[in-house]
Design an enzyme around this catalytic site. Sequence first.
Site, PDB file in Angstrom:
ATOM      1  N   GLU B 124      16.096 -30.645  44.627  1.00 13.01           N
ATOM      2  CA  GLU B 124      16.829 -29.853  45.253  1.00 13.01           C
ATOM      3  C   GLU B 124      16.009 -29.594  46.513  1.00 13.01           C
ATOM      4  O   GLU B 124      16.523 -29.457  47.445  1.00 13.01           O
ATOM      5  CB  GLU B 124      17.601 -28.858  44.738  1.00 13.01           C
ATOM      6  N   HIS B 194      28.693 -27.131  35.907  1.00 11.82           N
ATOM      7  CA  HIS B 194      29.553 -28.486  37.255  1.00 11.82           C
ATOM      8  C   HIS B 194      30.591 -27.461  37.475  1.00 11.82           C
ATOM      9  O   HIS B 194      31.508 -28.583  38.183  1.00 11.82           O
ATOM     10  CB  HIS B 194      29.795 -29.208  36.269  1.00 11.82           C
TER      11      HIS B 194
END
Lengths: 444, 390
Positions: B124, B194
């Site tokens: 990321e 999530h």
Amino acid sequence: MAAMRSVKLSGVCSHAVRQMTGMNACRMLQQRSFRVNGVHRQQSFDPTDKPQFPGASAEFVDRLEFIQPNVISGIPIYRVMDRQGQIINPSEDPQLSKETVLNFYQKMTLLNTMDRILYESQRQGRISFYMTNYGEEGTHIGSAAALEPNDLVFGQYREAGVLMYRGFPLDLFMAQCYANADDLGKGRQMPVHYGSKDLHFVTISSPLATQIPQAAGSAYALKRENLNRAVICYFGEGAASEGDAHAGFNFSATLECPLIFFCRNNGYAISTPTNEQYRGDGIAARGPGYGMMSIRVDGNDVFAVYNATKEARRRAVAENQPFLIEAMTYRIGHHSTSDDSSAYRSVDEVNYWDKQDHPISRLRHYMTARGWWGEDDERSWRKESRKKVMEAFEKAERRLKPKPDLLFTDVYKEMTDNLTKQRDAMWRHVKQYKEHYPLDAYDK
Amino acid sequence: MAASARVLFRGANSKLSLSSVKSGSYNYLRVTLLTLSCNSHVKSQRRHAAHFTFQPDPVTTQYGPTQKMNLFQSVTSALDNTLASDPTAVIFGEDVAFGGVFRCTVGLRDKYGKDRVFNTPLCEQGIVGFGIGAAVAGATAIAEIQFADYIFPAFDQIVNEAAKYRYRSGDLFDCGRLTIRAPWGCVGHGSLYHSQSPEAFFAHCPGIKVVVPRSPVQAKGLLLSCIADQNPCIFFEPKILYRAAVEQVPVEPYTVPLSQAEILQEGSDVTLVAWGTQIHVMREVAQMAQEKLGVSCELIDLQTILPWDTETICKSVVKTGRLLISHEAPVTGGFAAEIGSTVQEECFLNLEAPIARVCGYDTPFPHIFEPFYIPDKWKCFEAIKKMINF
């Protein structure tokens, strides 16, 4: 921590040895050295029995063997000149003109003079901070000279010579260090955080290694523009430990970016020596792990740096792939004005590099041998360069600071309502308490 | 961490891609429901019904012909428009080449080429760093972070780099052409990693814009605004709405202005402020308050978290005298705190009751306890009751 790791590894290793039949530890040891052509030693395999794993193209072997990193006899260091400035192999001489070489020398020494004056001015409390480039001048000038002027530069913070080579005027260096009204960065950053849009030198930021994946992104964008431009990204061997370095290496390799990674391995990250920074063979050894072309050069040999960067630049653009250059050098100065390196290294060590293996003196030997530079030239150039620096210095010191409104601009492209309110509130307050704020020092 | 996520969601999506990519109406949540109902623990594992009902906005005609799209398709449509009109635009991230794990980039690689829609390594900080660099060099960079929960390795690149690029260079360099997209918010079964709503972390960072849409129409318009905006933007997409939210979305490009809250329903007694999925919870709450309490709610979608529209909110509170702010993220240090603080500064004498926050608890986002964790309509309803009776 690295030491603990190696202990663990040998533990695993000996366990494996015990389990294996028909192999004693002695034989194992003999075969542990890393061999690139290891496949040739294998027994004959069933040709249809090829590994099918998507992650590697390799052969099977039937002998347990760890790959040994080769740090004893490491990646060789390319050089053109010896320490006395003699060309070692004439075919590697870049054959630069007298004018070019004198320019190299003058830029290296001008940088050195600027460093001395700004370092001293910080000691006297006239600027807040400074970082010298002592000992690394060769890496700056050699690499900068090998690039095209419109190649994009991402620096770390100790690459002032690159900007100087590109023609950044002394006045602007000084304006930045003094954070005065002429500073292109509008007085927002600490000294040495230079940047120039015209000279394609992206403004320095303090966090280490953040520029590395950014350089990959820029190189990708330039590749898509197809205008024969490359990106060079500078960083130190300490910054190479950051996660961002890994990200930048891996992205540029997989996304095929025309990019030159230029590592200045100067021996120290502030106080941390290289043997506490990494356990492998420096930074160049990491290149193959990323599928990247790599070279190690003598960073105190400006011609070696020039040749390596020139060739890397040519191939990076022609082949759309990154290159890694590890320039071995030595940080002769303290890390910054906030550091005293005598706490962690000896004066003798520093003196060796300053007196015996300095990039400036090496180039001077070269010039002297050719009759291009004598004592008189040196004397008058020293005087001239010092005068230039002092003039710029005094001018910058006299100049007002940027107007305080610039505290609020450029956060966003546009002024937001919120910031407009805060700016107005600040002025109301400052006017009310004006005797407590240094308004006279600032532009109106 | 990210690897396990990929396995989990790839698994789910490979099933989806067989049956639902084209139709786009398949309920993402049901995939798990179906698999769960096969085992013997049906009762104990049965999922709580969705905590909201998506309500589409009235169909707009001002931007030309529309097409039925869910939220992920409206995102694809925005990206499609951008790639078509801007040759410098590139879209990249983990698994975006095949269409993305949430299908937001489906078909774009084939249409625009592999140099414009491509996979990156799984990293990321690299994705955002790469995006900043591409934007600095003049490209329109659209980076996808696979889940907002995984944006934190890129925190330094966003907060120290993207947000400060223009400022620290005195406007010599900027990365205003960077947009970071990330699926966001609760999804019914997403658990700790999530489900998060990390907007407040970024709201503390001058120099970036943070946007959360509530619907397909808004998503497309706001995303196109983010892409066009000359500042780096983070665009959080409520992943529970990817399939659950369907509207008639204009096919042509259009923009919805940033930093402008939208009054979705006018009212006189209580101001309700939310964004993303929570808007749909609040719609129901407003209806319940009207029906059960005779309370008239004014519902405002903040849309842009940073820089946010203080004026619309404060004007509304001046009128109603009461404010309820609700978000899924933990209450302490959440963006509701910022809104509440500003409103009490600006509207102190207008307030009839303490400002109420109904938010997530100060725990990690829990798995099986999600029905208890989320700021659902009953918690919000109760807060309104208390404010009215204060």
